[in-house]
Design a protein around this motif. Structure first.
Motif, short mmCIF file in Angstrom:
data_model
loop_
_atom_site.label_atom_id
_atom_site.label_comp_id
_atom_site.label_asym_id
_atom_site.label_seq_id
_atom_site.Cartn_x
_atom_site.Cartn_y
_atom_site.Cartn_z
N THR A 180 57.61 32.12 20.61
CA THR A 180 56.56 32.93 21.23
C THR A 180 55.69 32.09 22.15
N LEU A 181 55.30 30.90 21.69
CA LEU A 181 54.49 30.02 22.53
C LEU A 181 55.24 29.62 23.80
N TYR A 182 56.54 29.36 23.67
CA TYR A 182 57.35 29.03 24.84
C TYR A 182 57.39 30.20 25.82
N ALA A 183 57.63 31.40 25.30
CA ALA A 183 57.67 32.59 26.16
C ALA A 183 56.33 32.82 26.84
N LEU A 184 55.24 32.66 26.10
CA LEU A 184 53.91 32.83 26.68
C LEU A 184 53.64 31.80 27.76
N SER A 185 54.10 30.58 27.55
CA SER A 185 53.87 29.54 28.56
C SER A 185 54.68 29.80 29.83
N GLU A 186 55.82 30.45 29.68
CA GLU A 186 56.68 30.72 30.84
C GLU A 186 56.26 31.97 31.62
N VAL A 187 55.92 33.06 30.91
CA VAL A 187 55.67 34.34 31.60
C VAL A 187 54.30 34.94 31.31
N GLY A 188 53.55 34.41 30.34
CA GLY A 188 52.24 34.96 30.00
C GLY A 188 52.37 36.19 29.09
N TYR A 189 51.23 36.60 28.55
CA TYR A 189 51.20 37.73 27.60
C TYR A 189 51.70 39.01 28.26
#
Length: 102
Positions: A18-27
């Motif tokens: 989840t942290l990786y996804a958030l860092s890549e595309v945001g919430y």
């Protein structure tokens, strides 16, 4: 395997993902990805249905254990599956309370 251990085993890698996804595309980007096709709509709808089912278990369980369920509900609404996983890790369930010596 007990529920708490299983929740920890799932929570750690899922939180990292989840942290990786958030860092890549945001919430917002996580939600935006699903709006572009019927397949994305289906995956999002499936997640909503699954989380509603989890909440239908978690809210009465929290009340039965003497906890306020609303922090866990809010966590589930904003963090998805991380909310129920955190509940399983940190909240004493009615089952674990019943197993404690009096």
């Amino acid at each position: 395997m007990n529920r708490k251990l299983l929740a920890i085993i799932l929570l750690i890698p899922f939180s990292l993902l989840t942290l990786y996804a958030l860092s890549e595309v945001g919430y917002v980007g996580i939600f935006d990805y699903h709006r572009h096709s019927p397949a994305g709509w289906q995956v999002f709808a499936d997640l909503v249905v699954a989380l509603i089912l989890v909440l239908s278990w978690m809210v009465p369980e929290a009340k039965k254990a003497g906890h306020n369920p609303w922090p866990w509900v809010v966590a589930t609404l904003f963090l998805g599956s991380i909310g129920p996983l955190l509940y399983l890790v940190f909240a004493k369930t009615s089952r674990s309370l019943a197993e404690q010596p009096q």
